[in-house]
Design a protein around this motif. Structure first.
Motif, PDB file in Angstrom:
ATOM      1  N   GLU A 198       5.649   5.117   1.672  1.00  0.00           N
ATOM      2  CA  GLU A 198       5.193   6.487   1.443  1.00  0.00           C
ATOM      3  C   GLU A 198       5.973   7.064   0.280  1.00  0.00           C
ATOM      4  OE1 GLU A 198       5.764   8.553   5.111  1.00  0.00           O
ATOM      5  OE2 GLU A 198       3.834   7.901   5.947  1.00  0.00           O
ATOM      6  N   THR A 240       1.248   5.327   0.164  1.00  0.00           N
ATOM      7  CA  THR A 240       0.588   6.532   0.668  1.00  0.00           C
ATOM      8  C   THR A 240       1.307   7.747   0.117  1.00  0.00           C
ATOM      9  OG1 THR A 240      -0.007   5.387   2.721  1.00  0.00           O
ATOM     10  CG2 THR A 240      -0.118   7.802   2.716  1.00  0.00           C
ATOM     11  N   LYS A 298       3.894   4.998  -8.113  1.00  0.00           N
ATOM     12  CA  LYS A 298       3.216   4.488  -6.915  1.00  0.00           C
ATOM     13  C   LYS A 298       2.547   3.145  -7.211  1.00  0.00           C
ATOM     14  CE  LYS A 298      -0.582   5.754  -3.767  1.00  0.00           C
ATOM     15  NZ  LYS A 298      -1.628   4.897  -4.356  1.00  0.00           N
ATOM     16  N   ASP A 338       4.597  -1.948   2.367  1.00  0.00           N
ATOM     17  CA  ASP A 338       3.973  -0.625   2.338  1.00  0.00           C
ATOM     18  C   ASP A 338       5.045   0.460   2.246  1.00  0.00           C
ATOM     19  OD1 ASP A 338       1.619  -2.000   2.648  1.00  0.00           O
ATOM     20  OD2 ASP A 338       1.521  -1.697   4.822  1.00  0.00           O
ATOM     21  N   THR A 354       0.853  -1.188   0.000  1.00  0.00           N
ATOM     22  CA  THR A 354       0.000   0.000   0.000  1.00  0.00           C
ATOM     23  C   THR A 354       0.884   1.232   0.000  1.00  0.00           C
ATOM     24  OG1 THR A 354      -1.738  -1.150   1.222  1.00  0.00           O
ATOM     25  CG2 THR A 354      -1.799   1.255   1.218  1.00  0.00           C
ATOM     26  N   LYS A 400       2.446  11.469  -0.017  1.00  0.00           N
ATOM     27  CA  LYS A 400       2.651  12.632   0.849  1.00  0.00           C
ATOM     28  C   LYS A 400       2.658  13.869  -0.038  1.00  0.00           C
ATOM     29  CE  LYS A 400       5.894  12.246   3.936  1.00  0.00           C
ATOM     30  NZ  LYS A 400       7.229  11.999   4.522  1.00  0.00           N
ATOM     31  N   GLU A 409       3.575  -0.673  -5.750  1.00  0.00           N
ATOM     32  CA  GLU A 409       2.576  -1.494  -5.062  1.00  0.00           C
ATOM     33  C   GLU A 409       2.538  -2.902  -5.634  1.00  0.00           C
ATOM     34  OE1 GLU A 409      -0.688   1.865  -3.591  1.00  0.00           O
ATOM     35  OE2 GLU A 409      -0.942   0.857  -5.542  1.00  0.00           O
TER      36      GLU A 409
END
Length: 308
Positions: free
Chosen positions: A163, A138, A151, A161, A136, A140, A155
């Protein structure tokens, strides 16, 4: 004893400049002048259009070869020993053949016993392959279309996971910073893993922009900071060499960001000025001491900012 610093090694990059820069960094030398560099002229499968060079430090010393113990010194003595050895071998051959036959029979019987024993054992079923779930990511801050592509790519690599953030340092460079659980897998895979992600990101940027767009750089938890520290050490060595010899020192061709790192590192050095010369992929930084005729030109270039 095996020493990596004395062995030829292959380095690949999107350009010759990048490949040579990797060689300079690996061998921890001041510039390409301290290396022997051989071009890879043939098309190498797996490079994907990139450039490869083979390099070794200029002062590398090959391993010393030693004479084998017991090597003959006297040809006549060797001849006598060879003839005597052949006679002994001919005399012992029937006995050796009998011994080999017994050994083969014994090994065959032993192997048959092992096979029968394995057939009687109950073999445990293999465990099913456990595939990791997609990681996952995330964001920013806001991500561009290229940032969203990277991204999604990360994944699907199923490395954990993470950022991701994006920053445009100038119109020619976009930096994507990645951190989190995925970092260990990306770094453990070596430079090729990160280079592959970066290559796909730049190809996506070209398709999205329908032509030459900004260069995409993917950084994993400060790897670029380590690159800047290396360039600062290179700049310091070049500055000391220029001061001690009284002659300009030209570094390897670099991209605009790496050149700027060199300029900034030497901006406050006494009796030293820097400027950039050359065009395109061959553009490089020259470190000029105060005693050199080019000093005023380098000083007036304002640390290379206008030259770049």
């Amino acid at each position: 004893m095996y020493e990596p610093e004395n062995e030829w090694r292959e380095f690949a990059g999107d350009s010759r400049d990048e490949a040579v820069a990797k060689a300079v960094a690996f061998f921890n030398v001041g510039s390409a002048d301290d290396l022997k560099i051989a071009e890879v002229e043939a098309e190498v499968f797996g490079l994907g259009g990139r450039t490869a060079v083979v390099a070794v430090p200029a002062n590398a010393t090959p391993p010393k070869r030693t004479e084998r113990s017991g090597e003959a010194r006297d040809e006549r003595g060797n001849g006598r020993r060879d003839r005597s050895r052949r006679r002994d071998e001919d005399r012992d051959r029937p006995r050796r053949d009998r011994d080999r036959g017994r050994d083969r029979d014994r090994d065959r019987d032993r192997d048959r016993g092992r096979i029968a024993s394995r057939e009687q054992e109950e073999v445990a079923p293999a465990e099913p392959f456990q595939q990791r779930d997609p990681g996952t990511g995330t964001a920013k801050g806001e991500l561009s279309e290229v940032g969203e592509f990277v991204k999604g790519l990360l994944e699907r690599m199923r490395l954990g996971d993470f950022e991701i953030s994006e920053s445009a340092e100038d119109e020619k460079l976009i930096a994507l910073e990645v951190s989190g659980e995925i970092a260990d897998g990306l770094v453990r895979g070596g430079e090729r893993t990160l280079e592959a992600v970066q290559l796909l990101a730049n190809q996506a940027a070209m398709r999205i922009g329908e032509g030459d767009g900004p260069r995409i750089v993917v950084d994993v938890e400060g790897e670029r900071s380590k690159r800047e520290e290396l360039l600062e050490r290179v700049a310091d060595r070049a500055g000391r060499r220029a001061t001690s010899t009284g002659r300009p020192v030209a570094l390897e061709p670099m991209n605009a960001k790496d050149r700027r790192t060199i300029h900034v590192a030497l901006r406050d050095a006494e009796g030293i000025a820097t400027m950039s010369v050359g065009e395109g992929r061959y553009r490089q930084v020259v470190v000029v001491p105060e005693s050199a005729p080019e000093y005023e030109e380098a000083k007036n270039s304002d640390g290379g900012s206008r030259a770049d």
